[in-house]
Design a protein around this motif. Structure first.
Motif, PDB file in Angstrom:
ATOM      1  N   ALA A 151       1.203  -1.010   0.509  1.00 34.06           N
ATOM      2  CA  ALA A 151      -0.055   0.059  -0.284  1.00 34.06           C
ATOM      3  C   ALA A 151       0.884   1.135  -0.520  1.00 34.06           C
ATOM      4  O   ALA A 151       2.027   1.339   0.409  1.00 34.06           O
ATOM      5  CB  ALA A 151      -0.991   0.464   0.889  1.00 34.06           C
ATOM      6  N   ASN A 152       0.232   1.785  -1.298  1.00 29.48           N
ATOM      7  CA  ASN A 152       1.138   3.553  -0.757  1.00 29.48           C
ATOM      8  C   ASN A 152       0.407   4.429   0.111  1.00 29.48           C
ATOM      9  O   ASN A 152      -0.498   4.839   0.222  1.00 29.48           O
ATOM     10  CB  ASN A 152       1.033   4.442  -2.529  1.00 29.48           C
ATOM     11  CG  ASN A 152       1.918   5.433  -2.473  1.00 29.48           C
ATOM     12  OD1 ASN A 152       1.887   5.928  -1.257  1.00 29.48           O
ATOM     13  ND2 ASN A 152       2.636   5.556  -3.478  1.00 29.48           N
ATOM     14  N   PRO A 153       1.011   4.415   1.796  1.00 29.24           N
ATOM     15  CA  PRO A 153       0.836   5.839   2.754  1.00 29.24           C
ATOM     16  C   PRO A 153       0.346   6.651   1.966  1.00 29.24           C
ATOM     17  O   PRO A 153      -0.588   7.769   2.869  1.00 29.24           O
ATOM     18  CB  PRO A 153       2.161   5.142   3.466  1.00 29.24           C
ATOM     19  CG  PRO A 153       3.461   5.355   3.129  1.00 29.24           C
ATOM     20  CD  PRO A 153       2.685   4.378   1.834  1.00 29.24           C
ATOM     21  N   GLN A 156      -2.575   6.579   0.511  1.00 29.49           N
ATOM     22  CA  GLN A 156      -3.342   6.181   1.900  1.00 29.49           C
ATOM     23  C   GLN A 156      -3.881   7.551   2.327  1.00 29.49           C
ATOM     24  O   GLN A 156      -4.935   8.294   3.159  1.00 29.49           O
ATOM     25  CB  GLN A 156      -3.538   5.461   2.907  1.00 29.49           C
ATOM     26  CG  GLN A 156      -3.572   3.980   2.247  1.00 29.49           C
ATOM     27  CD  GLN A 156      -2.791   2.661   3.077  1.00 29.49           C
ATOM     28  OE1 GLN A 156      -1.724   2.878   3.472  1.00 29.49           O
ATOM     29  NE2 GLN A 156      -3.025   2.064   3.628  1.00 29.49           N
ATOM     30  N   ALA A 160      -7.720   9.487   3.817  1.00 30.66           N
ATOM     31  CA  ALA A 160      -8.412   9.579   4.183  1.00 30.66           C
ATOM     32  C   ALA A 160      -8.587  10.787   4.627  1.00 30.66           C
ATOM     33  O   ALA A 160      -9.697  11.208   5.515  1.00 30.66           O
ATOM     34  CB  ALA A 160      -7.288   9.231   5.662  1.00 30.66           C
ATOM     35  N   GLN A 183      -8.883   5.370  -8.563  1.00 30.90           N
ATOM     36  CA  GLN A 183      -8.226   5.318  -8.270  1.00 30.90           C
ATOM     37  C   GLN A 183      -7.253   5.639  -9.952  1.00 30.90           C
ATOM     38  O   GLN A 183      -6.399   4.764 -10.375  1.00 30.90           O
ATOM     39  CB  GLN A 183      -6.889   4.369  -7.957  1.00 30.90           C
ATOM     40  CG  GLN A 183      -8.338   3.972  -6.444  1.00 30.90           C
ATOM     41  CD  GLN A 183      -7.671   2.942  -5.432  1.00 30.90           C
ATOM     42  OE1 GLN A 183      -6.670   1.672  -6.028  1.00 30.90           O
ATOM     43  NE2 GLN A 183      -7.724   1.989  -4.627  1.00 30.90           N
ATOM     44  N   HIS A 202      -8.319  10.819  -7.102  1.00 33.57           N
ATOM     45  CA  HIS A 202      -9.290  10.116  -6.225  1.00 33.57           C
ATOM     46  C   HIS A 202     -10.590  11.114  -6.677  1.00 33.57           C
ATOM     47  O   HIS A 202     -10.766  11.460  -6.943  1.00 33.57           O
ATOM     48  CB  HIS A 202      -9.128   9.990  -4.987  1.00 33.57           C
ATOM     49  CG  HIS A 202     -10.473   9.629  -4.099  1.00 33.57           C
ATOM     50  ND1 HIS A 202      -9.933   7.990  -4.460  1.00 33.57           N
ATOM     51  CD2 HIS A 202     -11.633   9.182  -3.567  1.00 33.57           C
ATOM     52  CE1 HIS A 202     -11.048   7.503  -3.714  1.00 33.57           C
ATOM     53  NE2 HIS A 202     -11.960   8.735  -2.935  1.00 33.57           N
TER      54      HIS A 202
END
Length: 288
Positions: A151-153, A156, A160, A183, A202
């Motif tokens: 996963a790409n923080p 994320q 978020a 995405q 996004h």
């Protein structure tokens, strides 16, 4: 494609001390620089530029050990100063030219690559070709580093930070294909180098006539063909494996090549904790 990549490696080897005209070479192969660089990076596990640098410093190490003026060696391999050459040399070998000249090492050799295609048929790729008119991608964009595995923080954190109401607003706005929340990766480095920056959006796809709220970012996508790969399973592992398999399995076996354009992932279904998902990966293609 495998033959072209091996010809590219031979071309690099013949011109380790010269400038490389990859655009002209790709044209001579009947392909594009964009596709050639992307396939090289996917199959070699490193960008073409990184491979060239490693091969040049491998060859330069022999010249350093053999004696001769360091500035002359630096200029021979395309560097304007011994300082710039020393930084490149150290980044590959872990020590400077002076250390190697004095001690004979240590050296980290980059072997010349050879590409081979192993046909196993053990991966079934659920693929369709979609011809799409021009459309727009709208949503919230951010510049993030490219991460190949896991996963790409940064992505994320970007998602978020959006309130739940924004996801609903985007879903209501979308009226095109690919459907649903998307995405999107755009403006990606041609070498697909890990750590290089890309634009992540996004958002959703809309048709040309749909009104775009002023607070949203927009990517205009021209008409063209798309290869659509459907994946199911662990997320994001299954999706990343399928992405890699497009280079190793699908493109070498089909009369298509990548063209510049965004890469799009549509999440069709997912587990509540996002541990598994059914996705579609959309890659912009053209006839090879």
């Amino acid at each position: 494609m495998i033959a072209e990549l091996n010809r590219l490696v031979a071309y690099v080897e013949d011109r380790l001390t010269d400038d490389l005209d990859v655009t002209a070479l790709a044209t001579g192969f009947g392909t594009t620089e964009y596709h050639l660089r992307r396939m090289f990076s996917s199959l070699a596990g490193m960008p073409l530029s990184e491979y060239v640098r490693r091969r040049r410093m491998t060859a330069a190490a022999a010249d350093v050990i053999g004696g001769g003026e360091l500035l002359g060696i630096a200029v021979r391999y395309g560097y304007g100063s011994t300082e710039a050459f020393g930084r490149a040399f150290r980044s590959v070998h872990g020590v400077g030219p002076g250390d190697v000249r004095r001690d004979g090492g240590p050296l980290r050799t980059q072997p010349q690559l050879r590409f081979r295609l192993t046909v196993e048929g053990n991966i079934t790729m659920d693929t369709r070709i979609a011809d799409r008119p021009a459309f727009r991608l709208v949503g919230h964009a951010a510049r993030v580093p490219l991460i190949h595995h896991g996963a790409n923080p940064h992505i994320q954190a970007h998602i978020a930070a959006l309130p739940a109401s924004e996801h609903s607003r985007l879903r209501d706005l979308g009226d095109g294909e690919p459907a649903g929340l998307l995405q999107v990766s755009d403006d990606v480095d041609p070498d697909y180098a890990e750590g290089s920056e890309l634009t992540y959006l996004h958002g959703v796809a809309i048709t040309d006539g749909t009104h775009v709220p002023e607070d949203l970012d927009v990517i205009d996508v021209p008409a063209g063909s798309w290869a659509v790969f459907r994946t199911e399973g662990e997320y994001p592992g299954a999706l990343q494996s399928a992405w890699a398999a497009t280079a190793t399995e699908w493109f070498p076996s089909n009369p298509w090549r990548l063209r510049p354009g965004p890469s799009i992932v549509a999440i069709l279904d997912r587990a509540p904790d996002f541990s598994t998902a059914t996705c579609e990966l959309w890659l912009a293609i053209e006839r090879a």
